[in-house]
Design a protein around this motif. Structure first.
Motif, PDB file in Angstrom:
ATOM      1  N   THR B 338       0.831  -1.207   0.000  1.00 29.81           N
ATOM      2  CA  THR B 338       0.000   0.000   0.000  1.00 29.81           C
ATOM      3  C   THR B 338       0.867   1.260   0.000  1.00 29.81           C
ATOM      4  N   ARG B 339       2.149   1.081  -0.264  1.00 34.84           N
ATOM      5  CA  ARG B 339       3.121   2.164  -0.427  1.00 34.84           C
ATOM      6  C   ARG B 339       3.257   3.042   0.818  1.00 34.84           C
ATOM      7  N   GLY B 345      12.385   0.437   3.343  1.00 41.25           N
ATOM      8  CA  GLY B 345      11.783   0.118   4.630  1.00 41.25           C
ATOM      9  C   GLY B 345      11.507   1.347   5.483  1.00 41.25           C
ATOM     10  N   LYS B 346      11.440   2.520   4.847  1.00 41.13           N
ATOM     11  CA  LYS B 346      11.181   3.751   5.604  1.00 41.13           C
ATOM     12  C   LYS B 346       9.715   4.154   5.437  1.00 41.13           C
ATOM     13  N   PHE B 347       9.087   4.632   6.518  1.00 39.73           N
ATOM     14  CA  PHE B 347       7.704   5.092   6.436  1.00 39.73           C
ATOM     15  C   PHE B 347       7.596   6.292   5.502  1.00 39.73           C
ATOM     16  N   ARG B 348       6.483   6.322   4.750  1.00 45.01           N
ATOM     17  CA  ARG B 348       6.208   7.455   3.857  1.00 45.01           C
ATOM     18  C   ARG B 348       5.032   8.220   4.463  1.00 45.01           C
ATOM     19  N   PRO B 349       5.296   9.306   5.208  1.00 41.75           N
ATOM     20  CA  PRO B 349       4.247  10.007   5.970  1.00 41.75           C
ATOM     21  C   PRO B 349       3.067  10.440   5.100  1.00 41.75           C
ATOM     22  N   GLN B 350       3.347  10.864   3.864  1.00 43.23           N
ATOM     23  CA  GLN B 350       2.251  11.350   3.019  1.00 43.23           C
ATOM     24  C   GLN B 350       1.260  10.240   2.692  1.00 43.23           C
ATOM     25  N   ALA B 351       1.721   8.950   2.696  1.00 47.37           N
ATOM     26  CA  ALA B 351       0.830   7.834   2.375  1.00 47.37           C
ATOM     27  C   ALA B 351       0.233   7.203   3.630  1.00 47.37           C
ATOM     28  N   GLY B 353      -0.633   8.516   6.534  1.00 51.49           N
ATOM     29  CA  GLY B 353      -1.742   9.240   7.133  1.00 51.49           C
ATOM     30  C   GLY B 353      -1.683   9.326   8.643  1.00 51.49           C
ATOM     31  N   GLU B 354      -2.870   9.402   9.269  1.00 50.21           N
ATOM     32  CA  GLU B 354      -2.930   9.723  10.693  1.00 50.21           C
ATOM     33  C   GLU B 354      -2.539   8.575  11.618  1.00 50.21           C
ATOM     34  N   ARG B 355      -2.416   7.347  11.075  1.00 50.87           N
ATOM     35  CA  ARG B 355      -1.939   6.240  11.920  1.00 50.87           C
ATOM     36  C   ARG B 355      -0.456   6.406  12.276  1.00 50.87           C
ATOM     37  N   LEU B 356       0.237   7.251  11.521  1.00 54.21           N
ATOM     38  CA  LEU B 356       1.670   7.438  11.755  1.00 54.21           C
ATOM     39  C   LEU B 356       1.886   8.612  12.702  1.00 54.21           C
ATOM     40  N   ILE B 357       2.575   8.335  13.821  1.00 48.82           N
ATOM     41  CA  ILE B 357       2.800   9.357  14.842  1.00 48.82           C
ATOM     42  C   ILE B 357       4.300   9.610  14.949  1.00 48.82           C
ATOM     43  N   ALA B 358       4.688  10.890  14.906  1.00 47.78           N
ATOM     44  CA  ALA B 358       6.112  11.210  15.056  1.00 47.78           C
ATOM     45  C   ALA B 358       6.434  11.325  16.540  1.00 47.78           C
ATOM     46  N   GLY B 359       7.528  10.714  16.967  1.00 49.58           N
ATOM     47  CA  GLY B 359       7.921  10.774  18.385  1.00 49.58           C
ATOM     48  C   GLY B 359       9.421  10.949  18.500  1.00 49.58           C
TER      49      GLY B 359
END
Lengths: 397, 397
Positions: B338-339, B345-351, B353-359
């Motif tokens: 789902t890109r 293996g790096k997260f793509r924040p633009q794809a 969405g809101e499930r991804l939280i920066a910490g």
């Protein structure tokens, strides 16, 4: 000749993702060309220590290699080559220990020392100790006593040579008679004193000092000069090697007089040897009236060939208690010269007269009557003692 | 091929005055021709036992000879040749031990058994155990646990094979991954888990069972299959040897899936291998939300490519607690399809969405919200976990 222990300087390539072999394998690989291509063996009990020290030293320094019967054995690693590589040469005598500390890198003598054998409290002569070893804790006691003496001597040598600790001694060569080697290795020599006089081992393989409880470095190689036979130990082999007897074109004789005495006659083509009790082994071990050469011991005997009268001298000029080795030899010689014993060492009753008493154990010859002796007991020599003396002095390999 | 241990029948001439060599020397001499002319070595701790048993047997019987890296080592003497010469082949797995008992005289299989590795209580995966070994008594605990497991297994095998005692097992071969071999030998594998991942040793020399505290015969030879590198142990070498991979003209693939998994591709001309965490090593060791495949573990994940909605199944159908290995692989695959992660293996924040939280430790992806999870804590996958998974699955020798 490869020394018993060597320090070999190495500098190994550092580990990396492209060269990720194990620490110990890395060390062995860099050592192999310096050992003629063969990989050294690492005993299990030294594995972790060697690997950890090699890494701690930054993969460069000095590897300590024992020569164990031709096999190179890797036992330690130092960050710097040692200033001296101390090896101890030990003569394990029945009565005395003598030792020299050498720098095995140069052959230089670092110190010499000697010490009485701590086993003497269990018997001055070897036979008494062999019998003691047959008792429950006897062998363990004799082993502990000799190890303790060797440890004292090693500590003395280390001190005289200015070593930081006795554990800096990294090799030990031992020459001793067959029985002493048995006690040193905690082996029971019980078959050595009965015909056909068989040792448990003549040529033991080298071992590590820690296995014997020695105070020198626990990974120090302990090498024993091989014995030839029952009473021909590594001490005699040392004598032959040191004197070069086996290389001589002329026939020569080597006499080693200790607690036991050995004589070798020969040259580069042949050697023949015999051994017998001497000193305390003769005095205490052979005759029941035998004693060490101290006050009250008869040391000279003369028998008047005409009257048969016995004259003697004791050490300290006091009343006689027994016979020391010299007195015993004198007495037997005089008895033979006056024909009171025959050439086989048997008493001749018709010649010996009333001094000879027949008893349950055969004849006994009264040397000094009870009234003239120190403790009221007559000093006597039995046929049994004479037989033991004959066997002892005629022992031959 | 010389077996690890042999029983060699001998009958030596009896000692006599004319043949008075030592007992052990007599035995070695009669053995030498049967060993290709070379004298066997006798380790110090076996010397007295061998000599005494040889004499007690009347100088005839069966000598027990270990093969220690090519050197014949004489370790015992029996009055009669043993009915079977039992040797144990052990696969030292991270999770399970598997063993076969063989008669080394005939090659016949006597018994098979397996057992869970007793080290599991210190951690299901190797990394946890390596960290445990760094603690004060950690290494000693891990060593004791594995020796205890091997002893249980050996006792079980001896019983099944009808041996009188576990001490009748006279040889042990061990194949295991590099870390397990370290624990077995009580070596600290602390450098194995840090770049450049260096073992203390790849190819240890054989040792005797008594040195490791094993319950089999104390003089049994213990031989370890050599490791190749950090995570390529003797277990993989065993696999190559058993499958004949290194002899094949065609290129073949060997897959060994255990707690860690290894893959080898190659033929008789070349071999290439890679390794990675699998099973508990993957589940517990790689991801912080990882867990063993038990109740509450997410084992399947699907992400709707259109809506991004996450569907999952847990073992036991209850509320989710974490991810088992299969769930983790599923999740990462779906995130990639789902890109939401890229090929590195790096997260793509633009794809994502809101499930991804920066910490503070980088991005965290919420798989299950706290309100839907078993213990109220959300199930998350961090960038750190993803990085660890990539490194683990891409490990290559």
């Amino acid at each position: 000749m490869t020394p018993l222990v060597r320090a070999i300087a190495v500098a190994a390539p550092l580990p990396s993702l492209g060269d990720n072999t194990g620490d110990l394998d890395r060390l062995k690989k860099v050592l192999a060309p310096q050992l003629g291509g063969g990989m050294p063996v690492v005993p299990y009990q030294r594995l972790s220590k060697v690997a950890v020290r090699f890494r701690a030293a930054g993969f460069a320094g000095a590897a300590i290699i024992n020569d164990m019967a031709g096999t190179p054995v890797l036992v330690d690693f130092l960050s710097q080559p040692p200033k001296v590589l101390a090896g101890m040469a030990l003569d394990l005598g029945t009565t005395h220990l003598e030792a020299t500390l050498l720098d095995l890198s140069t052959g230089a003598v670092l110190a010499r020392a000697d010490l009485e054998n701590g086993q003497i409290r269990f018997g001055a002569d070897i036979l008494t100790r062999i019998h003691h070893a047959a008792k429950d804790e006897g062998l363990a006691e004799l082993h502990a006593a000799i190890i303790d003496s060797v440890n004292q001597l090693a500590t003395e040598l280390a001190g005289r040579a200015g070593l930081a600790a006795v554990s800096e001694i990294r090799a030990l060569s031992v020459s001793g008679n067959t029985s002493m080697v048995h006690f040193f290795l905690k082996l029971n020599p019980c078959h050595l004193c009965r015909e056909p006089y068989i040792p448990m081992v003549n040529a033991p393989d080298p071992c590590l000092a820690g296995e014997l409880g020695l105070a020198i470095h626990p990974a120090a190689v302990v090498w024993l000069l091989p014995s030839v036979g029952s009473y021909f130990g590594g001490d005699l082999i040392s004598g032959v090697l040191a004197s070069g007897l086996d290389q001589q074109p002329e026939t020569c004789m080597l006499i080693d007089v200790g607690t036991n005495a050995e004589v070798i006659v020969g040259n580069r083509e042949w050697l023949i040897a015999c051994a017998g009790a001497a000193g305390p082994a003769l005095e205490g071990g052979v005759a029941r009236m035998g004693m060490r050469a101290g006050p009250g011991a008869i040391e000279h005997v003369r028998i008047d060939p005409t009257t048969g009268e016995i004259g003697y001298e004791t050490i300290g000029k006091g009343k006689p208690k027994g016979l020391c080795g010299s007195g015993l030899i004198d007495l037997v010689a005089e008895l033979y010269l006056t024909r009171q014993i025959d050439i086989r060492g048997k008493f001749r009753p018709q010649a010996a007269g009333e001094r000879l008493i027949a008893g349950s154990e055969g004849y006994r010859f009264v040397v000094v009557e009870g009234k003239d002796a120190a403790d009221g007991q007559p000093v006597v020599l039995g046929q049994v003692d004479l037989d033991a003396l004959m066997r002892s002095k005629a022992a031959m390999y």
